[in-house]
Design an enzyme around this catalytic site. Sequence first.
Site, PDB file in Angstrom:
ATOM      1  N   SER A 431     -20.549 -43.029  54.377  1.00  0.00           N
ATOM      2  CA  SER A 431     -20.565 -41.641  54.823  1.00  0.00           C
ATOM      3  C   SER A 431     -21.945 -41.021  54.675  1.00  0.00           C
ATOM      4  O   SER A 431     -22.183 -39.912  55.161  1.00  0.00           O
ATOM      5  CB  SER A 431     -19.558 -40.811  54.011  1.00  0.00           C
ATOM      6  OG  SER A 431     -19.874 -40.863  52.630  1.00  0.00           O
ATOM      7  N   HIS A 452     -17.992 -44.841  60.602  1.00  0.00           N
ATOM      8  CA  HIS A 452     -17.662 -43.804  59.626  1.00  0.00           C
ATOM      9  C   HIS A 452     -16.348 -43.118  59.968  1.00  0.00           C
ATOM     10  O   HIS A 452     -16.275 -42.252  60.835  1.00  0.00           O
ATOM     11  CB  HIS A 452     -18.796 -42.769  59.555  1.00  0.00           C
ATOM     12  CG  HIS A 452     -18.549 -41.672  58.564  1.00  0.00           C
ATOM     13  ND1 HIS A 452     -19.102 -40.426  58.680  1.00  0.00           N
ATOM     14  CD2 HIS A 452     -17.799 -41.649  57.429  1.00  0.00           C
ATOM     15  CE1 HIS A 452     -18.697 -39.675  57.671  1.00  0.00           C
ATOM     16  NE2 HIS A 452     -17.908 -40.398  56.901  1.00  0.00           N
ATOM     17  N   GLU A 464     -17.385 -41.844  63.667  1.00  0.00           N
ATOM     18  CA  GLU A 464     -18.783 -41.947  64.059  1.00  0.00           C
ATOM     19  C   GLU A 464     -19.167 -43.427  64.128  1.00  0.00           C
ATOM     20  O   GLU A 464     -19.018 -44.152  63.136  1.00  0.00           O
ATOM     21  CB  GLU A 464     -19.685 -41.213  63.065  1.00  0.00           C
ATOM     22  CG  GLU A 464     -19.513 -39.704  63.117  1.00  0.00           C
ATOM     23  CD  GLU A 464     -20.341 -38.971  62.073  1.00  0.00           C
ATOM     24  OE1 GLU A 464     -20.930 -37.927  62.392  1.00  0.00           O
ATOM     25  OE2 GLU A 464     -20.389 -39.448  60.910  1.00  0.00           O
ATOM     26  N   ASN A 502     -21.618 -34.879  58.634  1.00  0.00           N
ATOM     27  CA  ASN A 502     -22.051 -34.484  57.291  1.00  0.00           C
ATOM     28  C   ASN A 502     -23.381 -33.744  57.307  1.00  0.00           C
ATOM     29  O   ASN A 502     -23.625 -32.885  56.453  1.00  0.00           O
ATOM     30  CB  ASN A 502     -22.132 -35.706  56.378  1.00  0.00           C
ATOM     31  CG  ASN A 502     -20.764 -36.140  55.884  1.00  0.00           C
ATOM     32  OD1 ASN A 502     -19.814 -35.354  55.909  1.00  0.00           O
ATOM     33  ND2 ASN A 502     -20.650 -37.385  55.449  1.00  0.00           N
TER      34      ASN A 502
END
Length: 691
Positions: A431, A452, A464, A502
């Site tokens: 991540s 991800h 992702e 993120n």
Amino acid sequence: MTGHVLEFLGETKLELGPVGESDGIWRTGRDDAGVVWLVLDKQDTSTNTISQDVIRTLDSHIKALEADLPSALVIRSAKESGFAAGADISGFEAMTDEGAADLLKQAHGVLDRIEALNCPTICIVHGAALGAGFELALACDFRIGVTGASFGFPEVQLGLHPGLGGTVRLPALIGGTDAMTMMLTGKTAHTKRAKSLGIVDLVVEERHIDGAVAAVIEGKINKHQPGLTSRTFGLDQARTLAAGQMRKEAAKKAPEQHYPAPYALIDLWEEHGDDPKAMQKGEIESFAKLLQTETSKNLRRVFFLRQKLKQAGRGDDGINHVHVIGAGAMGAEIATAAAIKGKRVTLGDIETDPLGKAINRAVQICKNKHLSTLQTRDALDRLMPDPQGYGLERADLVIEAASEQKELKEKIYQGLKGKLKKGAILATNTSSLSVDELAGFAPDKESFAGLHFFNPVSQIDLVEVISGTATSKKTAQRLAAFCGSTGKLPAPIADYPGFVVNRALVPYMLEAMVLMDEGVDKRVIDTAAIQFGMPMGPVALADQVGLDVGLHVAESLSESLDTPMPPISDDLRRRVDSGKLGKKTGAGFYDWSEGTPRPDADLEQAPADLTDRLILPMLNACVEILREGIAHGEDQIDGALIFATGWAPFRGGPIHYARARGISDVTETLQRLANDHGPRFTPDKGWSALG
């Protein structure tokens, strides 16, 4: 052969009645008993939707039946995927209030004439009957559900309510309370629930369809009748009391200023629930009005964002066998998702206890997804605990789902050298760690990438797909196709600190902690975010993610980015050091012993710039990502944030919101915040390309 064996071998065929003529949308045939089969089979698509063409051609067929009445009419779909996925919304954007109302009136007229036919009308549903497809089924006298059938009105997710008579016919069939619950929540009634509610009159296996149709025609099946409780809603006072409660419940999850559709539906039912004609007229007017709201326009945009993400997942992945390394929460969910969708999966871990827990988790996921006993059994048969790692050498794809420790991942990759078969892909579920850095330890850099997933995998569709500089185009395409084949939404992107989601989300959480250090109450902070439209405030979100995970990602981004980040709170570090990691330990910033915190604080004394301090850094990060070429355009970024985090869907995504608010207003506000609070708010230079 038994039905189970036939189903397993894929030999079960849909009963579509006598072979007849086709107009490219409907296939028609009349059998020797005078029963007409009207089969929806739109050309050049694997899924039926209810479009203007469908209604227009249906009108012609009904006129023909009125002139030459059959002994019965059977309506069903020829598509293996299901009955109908709802209305074709692609033409909604160009409609005016008046134009939409006229089209709805025409469609209502067609369904009303089906309802008025002087012969039994039977709708057979396999798979999903959603939205307008469900409304077509409701216009028939009887509904036969094939095991696995489901019914629902997802219109509320598009900022609308049913518009082809559903608000009239469903309450009349199953009663006001159950009908309004289905329409207000958009939840699906699966086969067992649909039968208990009275939506379907009969549930059978596909091989028994002929017998079920005959039983209906011969009068052996009684139509469902609403109970006494349902009939009480014919009284104005009863509906008024119920409507008040419905508004209170709706307000908890969907404030009226953001989501007007549920309240329009409640008003409609409260006012006209005892008058079908007035209800029908009001439904048409209300639906046409809702079409023009910004909420509905943005939620329809979200629908098309999903479709665009799906496009990236098309094609053959060439992946039959998946090996997952690590049977923790993420590994178990990834393995289960692949097994449910037909992949052979081996799940490895150095400990046997996590493997047992992973199988238990898989059973629960199957239950939550309403899989049948047979489907659950098959999924579990495909999911094999593999403590010795025997599946590695046979796997087409190996997914490493170990904890976020670079040294641990390096050790795992070193142990894979010489064990993977030729052409196998190795993907990391990191991540925050750099895919390029991890690739240096992988057996083959070209066949290495990031994959991800978001927690919980069974509930969040976005994935992702991260390409490093050495990742081959073929590897990235196969991984995107793998996501598509397992029901996920792939977002192919380049390697970058925090990737897309993120990178945008971490400043949101860190700024909240800065605000707490300044003395702003966490409940005030979270309430402001929720009132903006976020599904969860940043403080509660940090707790849910895990404060240790959040700290690790924050440190990684702070070290890797040139852009200033909010300072990492000492309070965050203290809580992590003391083991208060959030939801998973029962306490973090919040006490989770009584469930998810749902603050509703008074914002009277909140800082005037509170919401902008939380939201605008996310927009700024998205523009940075766009400028750096990490993502494939604005729509991909908007879709990624919405489908991974629930980012205020009624606003259409962060960049779409920035455009709607005004680029100059956003950049000027960011500059004011930078002047007041520091350079972390400085507008990214990429904003100039959006203006």
